[in-house]
Enzyme design. Structure first.
Site, PDB file in Angstrom:
ATOM      1  N   SER A 151      37.194  43.273  33.378  1.00  0.00           N
ATOM      2  CA  SER A 151      35.826  43.118  33.875  1.00  0.00           C
ATOM      3  C   SER A 151      35.738  41.851  34.702  1.00  0.00           C
ATOM      4  CB  SER A 151      34.836  43.020  32.708  1.00  0.00           C
ATOM      5  OG  SER A 151      33.549  42.656  33.171  1.00  0.00           O
ATOM      6  N   TYR A 164      32.752  40.081  24.643  1.00  0.00           N
ATOM      7  CA  TYR A 164      33.209  40.998  25.693  1.00  0.00           C
ATOM      8  C   TYR A 164      34.141  40.285  26.671  1.00  0.00           C
ATOM      9  CZ  TYR A 164      32.794  44.395  29.547  1.00  0.00           C
ATOM     10  OH  TYR A 164      33.046  45.299  30.547  1.00  0.00           O
TER      11      TYR A 164
END
Length: 259
Positions: A151, A164
């Site tokens: 990401s 995350y």
């Protein structure tokens, strides 16, 4: 793209409207036989049926990537039923309110340990399970390709989503490790790092005002689509990407512009 015809591609996280489904559809359109797998078997079957309706080859499977036995069962069944495994796309994530929802409303000083641990268990350890059990199957085939999902959040130092971001940063190291140990045997491992991609799940939760704010931050006239990431994965699986190994490919509309 060259070299995808009749390859066997496992997509772990293939829910309709999301990156996994778009990738399954793209790979099938290039001639691959796709195993569309998801925790939600009905969702996986919907993607497989869409592929078959378009003339492609696909089967559905159920997988909980946070469970090593479940991931091993999926991959071994694909090898047994279809003749082998050539590709693995790790893209599944826990997008529930109890996990990413909690992570998105806390920083590291307030984040409940359960949300942290669940994120690591799925997004990092789960990917490791897939790699661990795919490698022997790919080595037996004389080669293969693994793509992990990272990401752009890794480089953005966000004030939220600590779990995350940490898990996705770990995926980068896992990707390079895998490339190092398996590259000489013909198994490549790379990662894609999407920015804001308007998946079905994100469209349900991201207000239009926030979409506009994020669009203003990137060097692109639009936000991402699942098909943008799917194209990058197809390249990395193909013969055209045959000399790309151990890399993280940003697919983020110019958000990070890493050197």
């Amino acid at each position: 793209m060259r070299g995808l015809d009749h390859k066997i591609s496992v997509v772990a996280g293939a829910a309709p409207g999301n990156i996994g489904a778009a990738t399954a559809l793209r790979l099938a359109s290039e001639g691959a036989t796709v195993v569309a797998a998801d925790l939600d078997l009905a969702a996986a079957e919907a993607v497989a049926e869409e592929i078959r309706a378009a003339g492609g080859r696909a089967v559905a499977g159920q997988v909980d990537i946070g469970d090593e036995g479940s991931f091993a069962k999926l991959l071994n069944k694909a090898a047994r039923d279809l003749g082998g495994v050539d590709h693995l796309f790790n893209v599944a994530a826990d997008l529930s309110a109890d996990t990413i929802g909690v992570d998105s409303t806390n920083d590291i000083t307030t984040l409940p340990l359960a949300a942290w641990q669940r994120t690591i268990d799925v997004t990092l350890t789960g990917y490791m399970y897939g790699i661990r059990h795919a490698l022997p199957l790919m080595r037996a085939r004389g080669g293969g390709s693994i793509v992990n999902t990272m990401s752009a959040a890794v480089w953005m130092a966000e004030p939220i989503r600590a779990a995350y971001s940490a898990a996705k940063a770990g995926v980068a190291a896992l990707t390079r490790h895998t490339a190092r140990i398996a590259g000489r045997e013909g198994v490549r491992c790379n990662a894609v790092a999407p920015g804001t991609v308007l998946t079905a799940s994100l469209l349900r939760t991201l207000p239009e005002a926030e979409q506009a704010r994020q669009l203003a931050e990137i060097a692109s006239p639009r936000l991402g689509r699942p098909e943008d990431v799917a194209a990058a994965v197809a390249f990395l699986f193909s013969d055209d990407g045959g000399w790309v190994n151990g890399q993280v490919i940003s697919v983020d509309g110019g958000l990070t512009m890493r050197g």
